[in-house]
Each structure stands twice: as structure tokens, then as C-alpha cells.
Design a protein around this motif. Structure first.
Motif, PDB file in Angstrom:
ATOM      1  N   THR A 300       0.824  -1.212   0.000  1.00 26.80           N
ATOM      2  CA  THR A 300       0.000   0.000   0.000  1.00 26.80           C
ATOM      3  C   THR A 300       0.857   1.260   0.000  1.00 26.80           C
ATOM      4  O   THR A 300       0.591   2.218  -0.742  1.00 26.80           O
ATOM      5  CB  THR A 300      -0.929   0.002   1.227  1.00 26.80           C
ATOM      6  OG1 THR A 300      -1.744  -1.179   1.202  1.00 26.80           O
ATOM      7  CG2 THR A 300      -1.825   1.229   1.229  1.00 26.80           C
ATOM      8  N   SER A 309      -3.275   3.739  -8.168  1.00 19.09           N
ATOM      9  CA  SER A 309      -4.504   3.334  -7.485  1.00 19.09           C
ATOM     10  C   SER A 309      -4.750   1.842  -7.711  1.00 19.09           C
ATOM     11  O   SER A 309      -4.542   1.331  -8.819  1.00 19.09           O
ATOM     12  CB  SER A 309      -5.685   4.147  -8.018  1.00 19.09           C
ATOM     13  OG  SER A 309      -6.905   3.653  -7.505  1.00 19.09           O
ATOM     14  N   ASN A 311      -7.430  -0.776  -8.099  1.00 24.73           N
ATOM     15  CA  ASN A 311      -8.842  -1.026  -8.398  1.00 24.73           C
ATOM     16  C   ASN A 311      -9.714   0.178  -7.998  1.00 24.73           C
ATOM     17  O   ASN A 311     -10.790   0.024  -7.395  1.00 24.73           O
ATOM     18  CB  ASN A 311      -9.325  -2.287  -7.684  1.00 24.73           C
ATOM     19  CG  ASN A 311     -10.595  -2.837  -8.303  1.00 24.73           C
ATOM     20  OD1 ASN A 311     -10.963  -2.487  -9.422  1.00 24.73           O
ATOM     21  ND2 ASN A 311     -11.284  -3.692  -7.565  1.00 24.73           N
ATOM     22  N   ASN A 312      -9.212   1.379  -8.331  1.00 21.67           N
ATOM     23  CA  ASN A 312      -9.943   2.637  -8.081  1.00 21.67           C
ATOM     24  C   ASN A 312     -10.193   2.907  -6.601  1.00 21.67           C
ATOM     25  O   ASN A 312     -11.119   3.656  -6.254  1.00 21.67           O
ATOM     26  CB  ASN A 312     -11.281   2.656  -8.834  1.00 21.67           C
ATOM     27  CG  ASN A 312     -11.100   2.756 -10.335  1.00 21.67           C
ATOM     28  OD1 ASN A 312     -10.202   3.458 -10.800  1.00 21.67           O
ATOM     29  ND2 ASN A 312     -11.936   2.053 -11.074  1.00 21.67           N
ATOM     30  N   GLN A 313      -9.403   2.300  -5.727  1.00 21.24           N
ATOM     31  CA  GLN A 313      -9.532   2.573  -4.295  1.00 21.24           C
ATOM     32  C   GLN A 313      -8.722   3.810  -3.928  1.00 21.24           C
ATOM     33  O   GLN A 313      -7.638   4.042  -4.478  1.00 21.24           O
ATOM     34  CB  GLN A 313      -9.025   1.376  -3.488  1.00 21.24           C
ATOM     35  CG  GLN A 313      -9.838   0.108  -3.663  1.00 21.24           C
ATOM     36  CD  GLN A 313     -11.245   0.247  -3.117  1.00 21.24           C
ATOM     37  OE1 GLN A 313     -11.459   0.831  -2.056  1.00 21.24           O
ATOM     38  NE2 GLN A 313     -12.211  -0.289  -3.849  1.00 21.24           N
ATOM     39  N   PRO A 314      -9.220   4.627  -3.002  1.00 24.43           N
ATOM     40  CA  PRO A 314      -8.440   5.785  -2.551  1.00 24.43           C
ATOM     41  C   PRO A 314      -7.140   5.324  -1.885  1.00 24.43           C
ATOM     42  O   PRO A 314      -7.097   4.253  -1.267  1.00 24.43           O
ATOM     43  CB  PRO A 314      -9.368   6.462  -1.529  1.00 24.43           C
ATOM     44  CG  PRO A 314     -10.735   5.975  -1.875  1.00 24.43           C
ATOM     45  CD  PRO A 314     -10.564   4.589  -2.409  1.00 24.43           C
ATOM     46  N   PRO A 318      -7.947   3.121   2.920  1.00 23.89           N
ATOM     47  CA  PRO A 318      -8.943   2.374   2.124  1.00 23.89           C
ATOM     48  C   PRO A 318      -8.315   1.291   1.247  1.00 23.89           C
ATOM     49  O   PRO A 318      -8.861   0.189   1.124  1.00 23.89           O
ATOM     50  CB  PRO A 318      -9.596   3.473   1.273  1.00 23.89           C
ATOM     51  CG  PRO A 318      -9.396   4.722   2.053  1.00 23.89           C
ATOM     52  CD  PRO A 318      -8.067   4.577   2.704  1.00 23.89           C
ATOM     53  N   THR A 319      -7.152   1.591   0.641  1.00 18.05           N
ATOM     54  CA  THR A 319      -6.470   0.588  -0.175  1.00 18.05           C
ATOM     55  C   THR A 319      -6.001  -0.568   0.684  1.00 18.05           C
ATOM     56  O   THR A 319      -6.127  -1.746   0.298  1.00 18.05           O
ATOM     57  CB  THR A 319      -5.273   1.221  -0.899  1.00 18.05           C
ATOM     58  OG1 THR A 319      -5.739   2.246  -1.768  1.00 18.05           O
ATOM     59  CG2 THR A 319      -4.520   0.180  -1.718  1.00 18.05           C
ATOM     60  N   TYR A 322      -9.027  -2.697   1.696  1.00 15.70           N
ATOM     61  CA  TYR A 322      -9.524  -3.450   0.542  1.00 15.70           C
ATOM     62  C   TYR A 322      -8.595  -4.617   0.205  1.00 15.70           C
ATOM     63  O   TYR A 322      -9.062  -5.737  -0.040  1.00 15.70           O
ATOM     64  CB  TYR A 322      -9.648  -2.517  -0.652  1.00 15.70           C
ATOM     65  CG  TYR A 322      -9.954  -3.227  -1.951  1.00 15.70           C
ATOM     66  CD1 TYR A 322     -11.238  -3.666  -2.241  1.00 15.70           C
ATOM     67  CD2 TYR A 322      -8.952  -3.441  -2.899  1.00 15.70           C
ATOM     68  CE1 TYR A 322     -11.518  -4.315  -3.433  1.00 15.70           C
ATOM     69  CE2 TYR A 322      -9.221  -4.086  -4.096  1.00 15.70           C
ATOM     70  CZ  TYR A 322     -10.501  -4.524  -4.354  1.00 15.70           C
ATOM     71  OH  TYR A 322     -10.770  -5.171  -5.518  1.00 15.70           O
ATOM     72  N   GLU A 326      -9.680  -8.615   0.428  1.00 17.17           N
ATOM     73  CA  GLU A 326      -9.678  -9.469  -0.763  1.00 17.17           C
ATOM     74  C   GLU A 326      -8.682 -10.614  -0.621  1.00 17.17           C
ATOM     75  O   GLU A 326      -8.969 -11.747  -1.021  1.00 17.17           O
ATOM     76  CB  GLU A 326      -9.351  -8.631  -2.005  1.00 17.17           C
ATOM     77  CG  GLU A 326     -10.422  -7.619  -2.358  1.00 17.17           C
ATOM     78  CD  GLU A 326     -11.763  -8.277  -2.645  1.00 17.17           C
ATOM     79  OE1 GLU A 326     -11.782  -9.313  -3.338  1.00 17.17           O
ATOM     80  OE2 GLU A 326     -12.792  -7.753  -2.178  1.00 17.17           O
TER      81      GLU A 326
END
Length: 394
Positions: A300, A309, A311-314, A318-319, A322, A326
Motif C-alpha cells: 500500500t 490506485s 482497483n480505483n480505491q483511494p 482504504p487501499t 480493501y 480481498e
């Protein structure tokens, strides 16, 4: 002109799949020859035939142990801070590699002299000089294996540790399993055994080739339509072998405590307890042994520094959340598949206890994983080179 042609020839040889295969064969032959060298001053007549010490008695286990400890140390805040400072200074390769090598040598010395201490009753005229010399020989041989693993990793671009382990230990385990299988007097068990090997190879292939990819999007890709998108790949269960080894060790310790300390009967209620505990540990340790090899926090932070980014995560928390969520799904599902394979192994071992397949499960996974690595890094690339040359000719 001559120097440039020589360098181009050298580069072609280094990239040649045939040269990589030749290197792998030479390393394998060298290791098998080193295993035939006995240790001096030992009375081999008093030692069991199957437990005959040789120059590679501790093998490459010091490097494996140091790698595991290095991953565990990442959970210590002080060590993680030192590692991050080294990466920021740009000298991480030197500092971290020196630390890893020093840790490997220290573990090798501890394992070697502990092993020699066990052999002391079988040494002719034991004294301090012989004790030190035997330990030094074993440590030196182990460092030679570490050097060979680095050569394999640099030239074949695969895990040199797993291939060295296959040449030193796993190959002997496979030969021993085949010898046991040949002594089976029940013809009906042969198809079951071959079907099990086939299913095991499929599961290992799924572990090695099943990839969960996360799309990466950089800030430049928002303004360029021609720049291709990239993915961050993760395999299904990279910690399968370590999970099995750790599970068996913990279950055996618990079984010994329950039987010897509490005088419980294994064939009573604790048998089901140990079976359920084994399955639970396989799933949990599959996740743990896989996640410590990844370190989502480091990934990260690196993505945030490169303005990429996931998968369009901030970026930031948040990244990280996520990615952890996953990967937990991926690695827990890999652990469940490993539990099903363990259950199949238990079932076949019940009908054919003389094979003791449970003891060989980790070795079989490492063996098939090594074959897949060799196929992917050598033969698959050779096929790709041939196809590319055909297309260029047309």
C-alpha cells in the motif's frame, strides 16, 4: 567489435533455456554427489541405515528458517521501522541481505553443532577439535547450498530454495514413497494411489497457476488512452507447504501432551478433536503463512508513493483495508482446498496405512511445485521463443 559480439553471445547463452536446463542438471548432480560424502570419524556401523549422516545433513534448512524468521520479524514495530528506514536510504538491498545472510549463518552454526552433539556417541575418540571440524564441514556444505540457490534464482528466475530442497530431501522422500507403493500387495489400491497422485498434481497446479489480479491505475493512464493497464497478481495459496508442516508439528505436540500428561485415549473423543483442530489449523495457517509473505502495508505504501490506485480505491487506509479483505478471501479459499486435499489423504491412508501418505503430502506438493516452476521458467519460455522466431520468419 569482438568484445561486443562476445557479450552478445554471453547474454544469449544466459537467456537460453537449454543453458538454464543444463545449469539445473549440473546443480542437481553436484548435490546428489555431495550427499554421498560421509562425515569423518563416525562409526557408521552403529548408526541406523536410514539415518546415515552425510555432508548435507542440515541441508538448506538454515536459509528456510531465516526466511521464516525474517517474515515474522516484520510484525515487530522496531524491526519494521529499521527495514523502512533502510528502504528510504536506498541501501535496503545491502543492509537487509547482510542481515539475512548473518541470520542464516548463525542458524546454520546452531543446527550444525547441535547435530554434531547428537552424533558424539558415534564419534571415534571424540574431542573438541573433531567436534569443531565436523560442525564447520556441515556449516560450509550448507552455505554451498545457499550459494547454489542464489545461482538458480539469478539465472533461472525461480525459487532456488525449493529446487535445492527438492534435490537434497524431497527426491529421497519421493523415492521412498515409490518403494513403499511397489510393496503394495492389494492390486485394487494401485488405481486409487495413481488417482490420488493425479488429483494432487491438479491441486498443486491450481495453487500455482490460479491468480487473483488487481487492476492498477496510475495518474498518467487517466490522460493517455494508449498506455496499457497493468495488474497486481497474487497466487491462491503460497503458504500451503509451511501451513502443512506447522499444522502437523502443532498437532503432534498437542497429541503428545493429551496422551502423556492427561492420559487420554487417542481412539476416544480426542481423535475427532485432533481431526477438527488439524483442519482448522490448516485453514488459519494457510492464510497466515501466505499473508506474511505479502505484507499488504508495504504494498500500500509503495503504491501511494508511485501515485498508483489499486482497483480505483483511494490511497492509504482504504487501499490497505480493501487489499487485506480481498486477500483474506483468496487465502482462506486456498486453505479450504488444502483441507479437502488433506481429507483425501487421510481417507486413502485409512485404507492403506502402510503408505503413510500424510507424511509425504508436503514433499509431494513441493515436488510438483518445483516441476511446474521448471516448466514455466524454462520449457514454456523456450516454446515462446520458438513461436516468436517462427512469426518473425513469416
Amino acid at each position: 567489435m569482438t568484445n561486443s559480439s562476445n557479450s552478445s553471445v554471453a547474454n544469449n547463452l544466459k537467456k537460453s533455456p537449454k543453458s538454464k536446463l543444463l545449469l539445473l542438471i549440473l546443480v542437481g548432480i553436484s548435490i546428489r554427489l555431495l550427499k554421498k560424502i560421509p562425515l569423518p570419524w563416525l562409526n557408521y556401523g552403529l548408526l541406523p541405515e536410514l539415518d546415515s549422516p552425510n555432508l548435507l545433513s542440515i541441508g538448506i534448512t538454515p536459509l528456510i528458517t531465516s526466511s521464516i524468521l525474517f517474515q515474522v520479524l516484520n510484525f515487530i514495530p522496531a524491526f519494521k521501522k529499521w527495514k523502512q528506514d533502510a528502504e528510504e536510504e536506498g541501501s535496503s538491498n545491502n543492509k537487509i541481505s547482510k542481515f539475512n545472510k548473518g541470520l542464516t549463518i548463525g542458524i546454520a552454526c546452531f543446527q550444525a553443532f547441535r547435530f554434531v552433539n547428537k552424533l558424539s556417541p558415534y564419534i571415534y575418540g571424540p574431542n573438541l577439535v573433531k567436534f569443531f571440524t565436523l560442525g564447520l564441514l556441515i556449516v560450509t556444505a550448507s552455505m554451498i547450498l545457499v550459494w547454489m540457490s542464489e545461482i538458480i534464482s539469478e539465472n533461472i528466475f525461480t525459487s532456488g530454495t525449493s529446487l535445492i530442497l527438492s534435490f537434497t530431501t524431497i527426491l529421497d522422500e519421493i523415492i521412498r514413497l515409490v518403494a513403499k507403493a511397489l510393496t503394495i500387495y492389494n492390486p485394487a489400491l494401485w488405481p486409487i494411489f495413481l488417482l490420488y497422485i493425479f488429483l494432487l498434481s491438479i491441486v498443486v497446479t491450481i495453487f500455482a497457476r490460479s491468480i487473483r489480479e488487481f487492476p492498477l491505475i496510475s495518474s498518467r493512464q487517466f490522460y493517455s488512452e494508449t498506455m496499457p493497464f497493468t495488474n497486481l497478481p497474487f497466487t491462491l495459496n503460497p503458504g500451503a507447504v509451511m501451513a502443512l508442516i506447522s499444522t502437523e508439528s502443532l498437532v503432534r505436540i498437542l497429541e503428545s501432551v493429551l496422551i502423556n500428561k492427561f492420559h487420554l485415549n487417542f481412539f476416544g473423543g480426542i481423535s475427532w478433536l485432533l481431526i477438527l483442530l488439524r483442519y482448522l489449523l490448516v485453514v488459519l495457517l494457510s492464510y497466515y503463512c501466505s499473508i506474511i509473505q505479502i505484507d499488504p502495508l508495504t504494498i500500500t505504501n509503495q503504491l501511494q508513493k508511485m501515485s498508483i490506485s489499486l482497483n480505483n480505491q483511494p490511497p492509504g487506509e482504504p487501499t490497505l483495508f480493501y487489499l487485506k479483505t480481498e486477500l483474506k478471501k483468496v487465502y482462506l479459499s486456498g486453505g479450504i482446498i488444502l483441507v479437502l486435499l488433506t481429507q483425501l489423504t487421510e481417507l486413502i491412508s485409512y485404507f492403506s496405512p502402510q503408505l503413510d501418505l500424510r507424511s509425504y503430502l508436503s514433499s509431494l506438493i513441493i515436488f510438483f511445485s518445483g516441476l511446474l516452476e521448471v516448466d514455466q521458467k524454462i520449457f514454456a519460455k523456450e516454446f515462446q521463443l520458438v513461436e516468436n522466431s517462427k512469426q518473425n520468419n513469416f
